[in-house]
Design a protein around this motif. Structure first.
Motif, PDB file in Angstrom:
ATOM      1  N   ILE A 515       0.866  -1.187   0.000  1.00 11.35           N
ATOM      2  CA  ILE A 515       0.000   0.000   0.000  1.00 11.35           C
ATOM      3  C   ILE A 515       0.898   1.230   0.000  1.00 11.35           C
ATOM      4  CG2 ILE A 515      -1.780   1.245   1.259  1.00 11.35           C
ATOM      5  CD1 ILE A 515      -2.601  -1.420   2.520  1.00 11.35           C
ATOM      6  N   PRO A 516       0.795   2.097  -1.007  1.00 11.93           N
ATOM      7  CA  PRO A 516       1.683   3.259  -1.077  1.00 11.93           C
ATOM      8  C   PRO A 516       1.537   4.169   0.134  1.00 11.93           C
ATOM      9  CG  PRO A 516       0.573   2.906  -3.178  1.00 11.93           C
ATOM     10  CD  PRO A 516      -0.077   2.001  -2.183  1.00 11.93           C
ATOM     11  N   THR A 517       2.648   4.783   0.541  1.00 17.04           N
ATOM     12  CA  THR A 517       2.610   5.687   1.692  1.00 17.04           C
ATOM     13  C   THR A 517       1.816   6.949   1.401  1.00 17.04           C
ATOM     14  OG1 THR A 517       4.709   6.658   0.960  1.00 17.04           O
ATOM     15  CG2 THR A 517       4.824   4.860   2.551  1.00 17.04           C
ATOM     16  N   GLN A 518       1.555   7.223   0.108  1.00 17.94           N
ATOM     17  CA  GLN A 518       0.743   8.396  -0.248  1.00 17.94           C
ATOM     18  C   GLN A 518      -0.684   8.301   0.302  1.00 17.94           C
ATOM     19  OE1 GLN A 518       2.824   6.912  -2.260  1.00 17.94           O
ATOM     20  NE2 GLN A 518       4.192   8.516  -3.023  1.00 17.94           N
ATOM     21  N   ILE A 519      -1.029   7.149   0.881  1.00 19.17           N
ATOM     22  CA  ILE A 519      -2.368   6.980   1.450  1.00 19.17           C
ATOM     23  C   ILE A 519      -2.647   8.054   2.510  1.00 19.17           C
ATOM     24  CG2 ILE A 519      -1.706   5.415   3.326  1.00 19.17           C
ATOM     25  CD1 ILE A 519      -4.220   3.787   2.666  1.00 19.17           C
TER      26      ILE A 519
END
Length: 989
Positions: A515-519
């Motif tokens: 899951i990308p940290t941009q979440i």
């Protein structure tokens, strides 16, 4: 001397006359004081419109006083030029209250204070302005009541107090205002039930009560308003039928009944009686019947809004022939189109060059959409075709309508791919295409629609990766790509759409990677669902920035590591589901203090250590921790082992870890094989229809096992209301739309052979049907029970009066006494209800559905003894081009005693089999089966000849040995209606 005295008297009289004349033309003290009193109560004059009122003058102007020159004040009465006749301060931005002294302006003709911010009461003193002809206080903040004294204004023609905060009834004294032409009290809180006195306002041309709280019926006396042009009672609580007398008012051009509780049918000649109407609105009432073909005679019709009623039949083919329609809204009815000719209304709509709003969603429109949709108006901004059974591909010409702001094609049977030039709709705000059969990839051009706010492509067969171009959205609030076959990683660009505030749903796909940290950029998002994918790695600490989340679902992935401490920031969470992953470590203590949580599911992970014993963890209905074998402690109901050994025997824990490591090492090779096998199996089944997912929608999400367990008191025998071939049915109570609603919960016995197939079949059948005589399905549950075993259930509407079998064949005296007898008329209507349902399944949906198990125990009765067909576990969805073929294993579909005889010889499933089950195969001594408990009125011999014999003939016609000779269901419905009509004509009920 006498002459001198006479001359002196004449001089005095002349002087007195001059003084009298002068005094009549100087400032009138009452008018001046009234105006100054009005100004003194104005708290704010942002535009300075009252600045000219500071000049009072010396009162000696012989033509007119100075206040007649003030802004908004007019004195134009020839006989009394010093008196105020108009006070018009419309849209001046004034705040304050209205002075009672305005009633001293006794020569006032026009008073307009509309579109300000005035508050307080309407002055009762205005009843003392006998010459007042126009009173407009609309669009302010006035409160209180309408003064009864206003009924004294015998010359009043315009009365507009709309868009305020007024309350109470309209005083009956206003019935004296027989000169009114406009009566507008919209958007207040005014109520009342007896409105009949308003029929005395016979000179009205504009009558607007919309947006209040009126109850009761629309009185017949309204038909006396013979000069009406504009009639609106929208958004009240009116009920009953619309008086036919209103449709005799030929001058009406605007007719709005929307958002009430009105019922009944429109007169068949409504289009003839209202030929020049330009707006007709019955939106969201309870009207039924067919749409009268004579609507096409309404030559000036611009807006036709009939949405949310119960209209049926076909849409009149010439509905738009006059070409003036701009708004066409017939959605959420029961309108039908089963033949190509039924779609011909589209041809007349091509005449409407200004058509902007097209809504025919949520009907029973079946088949291919006409290709001439491309000929519709270029002004189209709204298209809603959702909730029908339209087949074929999405018309490529749809994208020529560059003014479109909303497109809804969801819940249909569209196939093919999304057009590559879909991005050519620069104004599109909403795009719904969920629950179809669209395949292929999501076009990159979709990201060009930068104005998009709502995007739903869920429950299709889309594959490939999510385009990074979707990150171009700057106004998107909802993105739903769930229940497809999307692969690849979640693009970072998607999680950088900071406008996402309502929902992001990527669940039930095949997404991989971390899951990308941009979440963390989605700090305003309310609902996030990435469940049922193959996401790996840990849950990013950045999730703690999503502080507005109320629902977070990562269920059914391959996530590892610990539950991040940053979750402590998400104090608005109501639902947190991290189940069916590989999360490790302890359960964070802070979760116990999440007071808004109603569902915490951490089941089937690798969590260890003590379970918190405070806060929400003490509530058995909130927390699920099944399948975590290394947990200990916690509340007693969880039945975990004691944690007393933990601090004293760390070596044991270490040995346990070593043992687990060894076990994992020895199994790793077999796991690799299983992973490879599952991957190959999934690749082979990418094109298989997931009926279960197709059934679900974005508003009714899948329900959990825990919720059903709580709703049924752990599936208590006391809640058991029936059993069938594939499981049990329980009654339960669920919260639906914030209301506690009783439901029927059909739990599948998955150990029974064919139960899973029955579940999918029933899902596939129920998602296609929408008919009031078929039991409605609310949602499904497909997951695991508390032991980790597979669990599947259907949640259906609860029909409270049992089955027809129980009513007809009660097997105990106690049961017989608990049911009232069903008279002959009720039995006829029950037979008609079932026939209506089967006619719909056989003739009004494409492809047709064969029920395969029609019998009394599958017919449920509601409070009004209306019949509802249920149990679609054996249903077959027919393919007209290629008839259904049974598998090589011979299985009779149906219940012995009701199943068609040809099924016994291996014949294929057909609609003729349902017809046989519906009939009565008892040709000899038929009178012996007549139920002695059936009651009816009238001469027995007449009833037998006119009703009973025709019913028996009808039943036998359905049970002919040869399937081809059996009566079709549409003919059965016609025959039953004729029999009921005959029975009613003889007053036997």
């Amino acid at each position: 001397m006498a002459i001198k005295w006479q001359l002196s008297m004449l001089s005095l009289l002349t002087h007195a006359l001059l003084l009298l004349t002068a005094s009549s033309q100087t400032i009138n003290g009452d008018d001046l004081s009234a105006l100054m009193s009005f100004k003194s109560l104005i708290r704010n004059d942002p535009r300075g419109v009252l600045s000219s009122w500071d000049a009072i003058g010396n009162g000696t102007n012989m033509t007119a006083p100075v206040f007649c020159q003030w802004t908004g004040v007019t004195c134009n009465d020839r006989q009394y030029p010093s008196r105020v006749t108009t006070l018009n301060l419309r849209d001046a931005g004034l705040t304050g209250t209205i002075s009672q002294q305005l009633g001293n302006l006794t020569h006032l003709h026009v008073l307009d204070l509309s579109a300000n911010s005035l508050d307080g009461d309407i002055p009762t003193s205005l009843g003392g302005c006998p010459k007042l002809r126009s009173l407009n206080f609309s669009r302010n903040h006035l409160s209180g009541t309408i003064p009864a004294d206003l009924g004294k204004l015998s010359k009043l023609a315009v009365f507009d107090i709309g868009h305020n905060n007024l309350t109470c009834d309209i005083p009956k004294s206003l019935s004296n205002l027989t000169t009114l032409t406009k009566f507008i009290v919209e958007r207040n809180f005014i109520h009342g039930q007896d409105l009949s006195w308003m029929g005395n306002l016979t000179t009205l041309t504009h009558f607007v009560l919309e947006g209040n709280s009126f109850t009761g019926n629309i009185p017949e006396t309204f038909g006396k308003m013979v000069k009406l042009i504009y009639f609106s009672v929208q958004d009240n609580h009116l009920e009953g039928h619309v008086p036919l007398s209103i449709f005799n008012i030929s001058s009406i051009r605007f007719f709005d009944l929307g958002f009430n509780r009105l019922s009944g049918s429109l007169p068949l000649d409504v289009g003839v009686k209202l030929p020049r109407i330009n707006r007709f609105n019955t939106l969201a009432n309870h009207f039924e019947g067919i749409i009268p073909p004579t609507f096409s005679n309404a030559s000036a019709l611009e807006s036709l809004l009939l949405r949310g009623n119960n209209y049926h039949g076909i849409i009149p083919r010439e509905i738009g022939i006059h070409g003036n329609l701009k708004v066409f809204s017939l959605g959420d009815n029961a309108l039908q189109a089963t033949r190509p000719s039924d779609w011909e209304f589209f041809i007349s709509l091509t005449n409407c060059s200004s058509l902007r709003f097209l809504d025919i969603g949520k009907n029973n429109l079946v088949g291919a959409m006409p290709i001439n949709i491309a000929n519709l108006s270029n002004e189209l901004s709204w298209i809603d075709l959702g909730g029908n059974q339209i087949i074929g591909t999405i018309p490529e010409d749809l994208w020529k309508f560059n003014k479109l702001t909303s497109v809804n094609l969801s819940y249909n049977l569209f196939t093919g791919t999304l057009p590559p030039d879909i991005g050519g709709l620069p104004r599109l705000n909403s795009f719904y295409i969920s629950h179809n059969r669209i395949d292929g990839k999501i076009p990159q051009s979709l990201g060009n629609i930068t104005q998009l706010s709502y995007l739903s492509l869920s429950n299709n067969f889309l594959d490939g990766s999510i385009p990074t171009s979707l990150g171009n959205f700057t106004k998107l609030e909802v993105m739903d790509l769930s229940c497809n076959s999307l692969t690849g990683q979640i693009p970072q660009e998607i999680l950088a759409i900071t406008s996402l505030t309502r929902r992001l749903n990527l669940s039930n796909n095949a997404l991989i990677g971390s899951i990308p940290t941009q979440i963390g950029l989605l700090n305003s998002l309310v609902k996030m669902d990435m469940s049922m994918n193959k996401l790996s790695g840990g849950i990013p600490e950045a999730i703690g920035s999503c502080v507005q989340l109320s629902s977070l679902n990562f269920q059914g992935n391959l996530l590892q590591g610990q539950i991040p401490k940053s979750l402590n920031n998400l104090r608005s969470l109501q639902i947190l589901d991290l189940s069916k992953n590989s999360l490790e470590g302890r359960i964070p203590e802070f979760l116990a203090n999440f007071t808004f949580l109603t569902n915490l599911n951490l089941s089937f992970n690798k969590l260890s250590g003590p379970v918190p014993n405070t806060g929400i963890f003490r509530n058995v209905t909130i927390v699920l921790l099944l399948g975590n074998k290394m947990l200990c402690g916690g509340p007693p109901y969880m039945q975990f082992p004691s944690c007393s050994y933990e601090d004293s025997d760390q070596a044991s824990v270490h040995r346990l870890h070593v043992l687990i490591f060894c076990i994992v090492g020895t199994l790793i090779s077999s796991m690799c094989c299983m992973t490879a096998y599952c991957f190959i199996k999934r690749k082979m089944k990418l094109n298989v229809v997931d009926n279960e997912n197709l059934f679900l929608n974005e508003t009714n999400e899948r329900i959990s096992y825990a919720e059903l367990q709580a709703a049924t008191n752990s599936f208590s025998p006391a809640n058991l209301i029936g059993s069938g071939s594939f499981g049990h049915v329980y009654i339960g109570n669920l919260i639906i739309d914030q209301n506690l609603v009783p439901v029927a919960i059909k739990v599948l016995n998955l150990s029974q052979r064919g139960a899973s197939r029955s579940f999918l079949t029933e899902c596939d059948a129920l998602r296609r049907i929408r008919h009031r005589k078929l039991v409605k399905v609310i949602t499904v549950c497909s997951g695991s029970d508390q032991n980790g075993d597979e669990f599947k259930a259907l949640v259906l509407e609860f029909i409270c009066n049992g089955t027809l079998d129980e009513w007809l064949h009660a097997n105990t005296t106690a049961v017989r006494r608990s049911y009232t007898r069903i008279n002959l008329m009720k039995r006829l209507h029950i037979a008609l209800d079932v026939a209506d349902a089967l006619e719909y399944l056989h003739h009004h949906i494409v492809p047709p559905i064969v029920h395969c198990d029609i019998k009394p125990s599958n017919i449920l009765l509601d409070d009004d003894l209306v019949a509802h067909v249920t149990d679609f576990g054996l249903a077959r969805i027919m393919n007209i081009a290629e008839p259904f073929k049974e598998s090589s294993s011979f299985v009779i579909k149906g219940t012995i005693g009701y199943v068609a005889p040809e099924y016994g010889s291996g014949s294929q499933v057909s609609m003729d089999g349902d017809i046989y089950s519906y009939g009565a195969a008892y040709p000899n001594n038929i009178l012996e089966i007549l139920d002695a408990s059936a009651t009816y009125n009238g001469n027995t011999q007449d009833i037998i000849e006119l009703v009973v014999y025709p019913i028996f003939r009808l039943g036998l016609a359905c049970c002919k040995e040869s399937p081809r000779e059996r009566m079709k269901m549409n003919d059965v419905v016609k025959e039953l209606n004729a029999i009921i009509k005959t029975y009613s004509a003889h007053t036997y009920s």
